[in-house]
Design a protein around this motif. Structure first.
Motif, PDB file in Angstrom:
ATOM      1  N   ALA A  20      27.160 -79.354  75.657  1.00 54.85           N
ATOM      2  CA  ALA A  20      26.709 -77.958  75.801  1.00 54.85           C
ATOM      3  C   ALA A  20      27.588 -77.040  74.970  1.00 54.85           C
ATOM      4  CB  ALA A  20      26.756 -77.553  77.275  1.00 54.85           C
ATOM      5  N   SER A  21      28.888 -77.337  74.925  1.00 55.32           N
ATOM      6  CA  SER A  21      29.805 -76.482  74.163  1.00 55.32           C
ATOM      7  C   SER A  21      29.492 -76.550  72.676  1.00 55.32           C
ATOM      8  CB  SER A  21      31.252 -76.913  74.412  1.00 55.32           C
ATOM      9  OG  SER A  21      31.540 -78.147  73.787  1.00 55.32           O
ATOM     10  N   VAL A  22      29.102 -77.741  72.195  1.00 53.25           N
ATOM     11  CA  VAL A  22      28.760 -77.905  70.781  1.00 53.25           C
ATOM     12  C   VAL A  22      27.565 -77.030  70.419  1.00 53.25           C
ATOM     13  CG1 VAL A  22      27.921 -79.522  69.040  1.00 53.25           C
ATOM     14  CG2 VAL A  22      29.722 -80.221  70.618  1.00 53.25           C
ATOM     15  N   ARG A  23      26.542 -77.012  71.290  1.00 53.88           N
ATOM     16  CA  ARG A  23      25.355 -76.186  71.029  1.00 53.88           C
ATOM     17  C   ARG A  23      25.714 -74.707  71.015  1.00 53.88           C
ATOM     18  NH1 ARG A  23      23.065 -80.082  74.521  1.00 53.88           N
ATOM     19  NH2 ARG A  23      23.292 -78.689  76.315  1.00 53.88           N
ATOM     20  N   GLY A  24      26.577 -74.300  71.941  1.00 58.23           N
ATOM     21  CA  GLY A  24      26.959 -72.897  72.013  1.00 58.23           C
ATOM     22  C   GLY A  24      27.797 -72.443  70.838  1.00 58.23           C
ATOM     23  N   ILE A  25      28.570 -73.388  70.262  1.00 60.07           N
ATOM     24  CA  ILE A  25      29.450 -73.049  69.140  1.00 60.07           C
ATOM     25  C   ILE A  25      28.660 -72.489  67.962  1.00 60.07           C
ATOM     26  CG2 ILE A  25      30.848 -74.091  67.299  1.00 60.07           C
ATOM     27  CD1 ILE A  25      32.176 -75.789  69.459  1.00 60.07           C
ATOM     28  N   ASP A  26      27.561 -73.135  67.616  1.00 57.12           N
ATOM     29  CA  ASP A  26      26.774 -72.684  66.465  1.00 57.12           C
ATOM     30  C   ASP A  26      26.234 -71.273  66.678  1.00 57.12           C
ATOM     31  OD1 ASP A  26      27.314 -75.067  65.284  1.00 57.12           O
ATOM     32  OD2 ASP A  26      25.303 -75.911  65.459  1.00 57.12           O
ATOM     33  N   LEU A  27      25.825 -70.967  67.906  1.00 58.08           N
ATOM     34  CA  LEU A  27      25.344 -69.614  68.206  1.00 58.08           C
ATOM     35  C   LEU A  27      26.455 -68.588  68.022  1.00 58.08           C
ATOM     36  CD1 LEU A  27      23.141 -70.119  71.402  1.00 58.08           C
ATOM     37  CD2 LEU A  27      22.348 -69.497  69.115  1.00 58.08           C
ATOM     38  N   ILE A  28      27.653 -68.936  68.471  1.00 63.71           N
ATOM     39  CA  ILE A  28      28.794 -68.019  68.340  1.00 63.71           C
ATOM     40  C   ILE A  28      29.125 -67.789  66.872  1.00 63.71           C
ATOM     41  CG2 ILE A  28      31.236 -67.679  68.882  1.00 63.71           C
ATOM     42  CD1 ILE A  28      30.770 -69.403  71.402  1.00 63.71           C
TER      43      ILE A  28
END
Length: 659
Positions: A318-326
């Protein structure tokens, strides 16, 4: 109804830079502050705050006004709500007359929803602390989690009784309408007319906005009912949009701005436990996957996010997916994981504040290092998997808007993964080009429209609206210099010793607003722009009733539309500061050196324009073939031209025509 004395005291006490600083990260810009617009998605500051004038202006959206206007625009407060918020912030006692039943009925629907939500928060908290069931079940649970009484009170934690309709009955008995209980999702109504509590038998976590308004709830069930969801959130409503809300943002906002970093966690208890441990700059995504709106909410306070996750695979993914958004939002992101078996909640309970801070500092990895360490284990020396891993890292880098940052991260990836930097750059170029190509398809129609406009002859472009600019200048002079006294030259016809009528200059000292008013009255001129006309009349009335001009007091009486126009004019000088012209050795003129000359030139320019318009109207409407009519027209036009020359000579210069 709040008394005028209380409102005046609030305006006298509240500081616009302090209040807005709770919502927007502000940086010094001379005597002012600037920051990113809280009303639009931008990466270059266009938001200005003037402590001297006690006003703000957002040049990207056109919004502006006083500290109260900001709260009304940003938090969607009503005027009384904004006053109450400021009174509470500055510990000002609110004096008010008794609210009539009619006033209560007139409260709008959204406000009614806020009132219901606030009542529910109070009810659940009171039930937790004062009912036998609440203390035995809810309070015991929170105590087991290690929460102190102060923490429970600060976050407004509560308990909803196991009874099917305990809350709904209480709310209805207090006069709250079933319609709004259903709209905020606290009560569920069945087709047979019966209703029951959504959060029956759950401990309650109130979800607040950036300003502290209660928007909704998260409820955790404590029994072993496998059919019921462990966590249950309020449904979407007019006041609660979970994709735009971050749990804990109200309590974290000041610490985020001060520390210039935001810790992002998964759950409610993670936020509360870290906050209690002393790490106050922490928020959670309220039980949803991270969204761009949530990231932008943090972006108003800081450019730096540190994502905290436990060691389980699902959380890390989940953190990997959120990283790209950030990264897409142009923010800096780090990731910190906890030892196996620990999450932010449990780790904070086991360690002191000092050890916690040290761990976070030492274990927060740059997203490239994090991705490499996370995915390398999965690759397990498999060249195909390693190639996919490297591509995955480059995909993340391609999301970064800043080209310099992208290149630095490419260099770091090449070093970590032991691969040619040129290969990574080529891959990055392909990805960026693909994004550009896809974006280009969407803009194809707009580009065609642009080509049509671009190829139009220059003379077809819209001319500057001279009347608008001159009338705007008149408003500007009233706002900036209206109460100042200045020396104005008048020319009076007097008879000399020989009985001839001659013009004699006479200097009079009057206030600027009086000079402008008398000059326009003399010519029987009314401002053409409806908005300027209303503001002009307001200003003249204000000056007639007040000795000095007080911008805060004046803004109090304005509508939002008028307030935005007034602050746009007042902050025009500050707008130039956003461009940092001085760094390019371009120095912007910021003050009018001669107020009387400025006023006189503007009034004369307006008179000139109106005279020219009269001449053009006469010429356009002339259709007679009679020679006498033509001669009369020429004579009239000649008189008007003489009047123009006379006007411009009086201020010591010839003005160019506007037509």
């Amino acid at each position: 109804m709040i008394t005028r004395e209380t409102i005046d005291k609030v305006f006298e006490t509240a500081r616009v830079e302090e209040v807005i600083g709770d919502f927007v990260q502000l940086k010094r810009a001379g005597s002012n502050y600037k920051g990113l617009s809280p009303f639009s998605d931008e990466r270059s500051p266009s938001f200005m705050v003037s402590p001297v004038k006690q006003i703000w202006k957002d040049f990207s959206s056109g919004k502006g006004g006083s500290v109260v206007t900001f709260l009304m625009e940003h938090e969607h407060f009503t005027y009384p709500e904004a006053i109450r918020f400021l009174a509470n912030k500055y510990n000002i006692e609110i004096e008010e007359t008794e609210t009539s039943q009619e006033d209560k009925i007139e409260a709008n629907e959204k406000e009614s929803m806020y009132l219901v939500s606030e009542f529910a928060k109070t009810y659940f908290h009171d039930t937790l602390l004062n009912s036998e069931e609440g203390k035995a079940i809810g309070l015991s649970y929170f105590k087991e989690r290690g929460f102190t009484n102060e923490t429970i009170a600060k976050f407004g934690l509560g308990y909803s009784p196991e009874t099917w309709d305990a809350f709904t009955k209480q709310a209805l008995s207090k006069g709250y309408q079933l319609e709004f209980l259903k709209k905020v999702g606290l009560t569920i109504a069945r087709e047979d007319g019966k209703h029951f509590d959504r959060f029956k038998g759950r401990v309650m976590f109130p979800i607040q906005s950036l300003s502290g308004r209660n928007l909704g709830f998260g409820g955790r069930i404590l029994n072993n009912d496998k059919k019921a969801a462990k966590y249950l959130n309020s449904p979407e409503s007019d006041i609660y949009h979970k994709s735009k809300v971050l749990y804990g943002i109200f309590h974290a906002k000041q610490a985020i701005a001060k520390q210039n970093n935001c810790y992002l966690v998964e759950g409610y208890t993670d936020v509360i436990q870290l906050h209690q441990a002393g790490i106050e700059n922490v928020v959670a995504s309220s039980g949803t996957a991270l969204t761009p709106d949530q990231i932008r909410l943090i972006n108003r306070l800081t450019k730096n996010i540190t994502v905290l996750f436990d060691g389980d695979a699902a959380g890390l993914r989940a953190s990997v997916r959120g990283i790209d958004l950030i990264l897409e939002e142009g923010m800096n992101v780090k990731v910190c994981t906890f030892p196996d078996g620990d999450d932010p909640d449990s780790f904070a309970r086991k360690n002191s504040y000092e050890d916690l801070v040290l761990y976070l500092e030492n274990n927060a990895k740059d997203f490239i290092q994090f991705k490499a360490s996370l995915l390398m284990d999965e690759a397990n020396n498999d060249p195909i998997k390693k190639a996919d891993l490297i591509r995955d890292m480059v995909v993340s880098i391609s999301k970064i808007p800043d080209r310099i940052k992208r290149e630095i991260y490419i260099q770091e990836t090449a070093r970590i993964m032991d691969i040619s930097e040129q290969v990574l750059l080529n891959t990055l170029a392909q990805l960026v080009q693909k994004d550009i190509s896809e974006a280009g398809k969407k803009l194809k129609q707009e580009q065609k429209a642009f080509e049509v406009v671009k190829n139009e002859p220059l003379f077809q472009q819209e001319k500057v609206n001279i009347v608008y600019e001159l009338e705007r200048k008149i408003i500007e002079m009233l706002l900036l210099y209206g109460s100042q006294e200045a020396d104005f030259d008048d020319f009076i016809l007097k008879a000399n010793e020989d009985g001839e009528m001659i013009e004699e200059k006479e200097t009079n000292t009057v206030k600027v607003h009086q000079r402008i008013y008398l000059s326009l009255q003399e010519d029987e001129v009314e401002l053409a722009n409806p908005l300027f006309k209303e503001i002009y009349n307001d200003l003249i009335a204000y000056y007639n009733q007040n000795e000095h001009f007080n911008i805060e007091q004046y803004l109090m009486q304005l509508s939002i539309e008028h307030s935005q126009m007034v602050t746009d004019i007042l902050m025009l000088e500050e707008k130039e500061l956003l461009h940092n012209w001085e760094t390019k050795h371009i120095y912007v003129k910021t003050k009018i050196q001669n107020v009387s000359q400025y006023v006189s030139e503007t009034i004369v320019s307006l008179r000139e324009f109106l005279i020219n318009k009269l001449i053009m109207d006469l010429m356009n409407n002339y259709s007679s073939e009679e020679e006498n009519d033509l001669e009369e027209l020429k004579s009239t036009i000649n008189d008007y031209n003489k009047l123009k020359v006379n006007l411009t000579n009086k201020i010591g210069r010839i003005r160019s025509t506007y037509l």
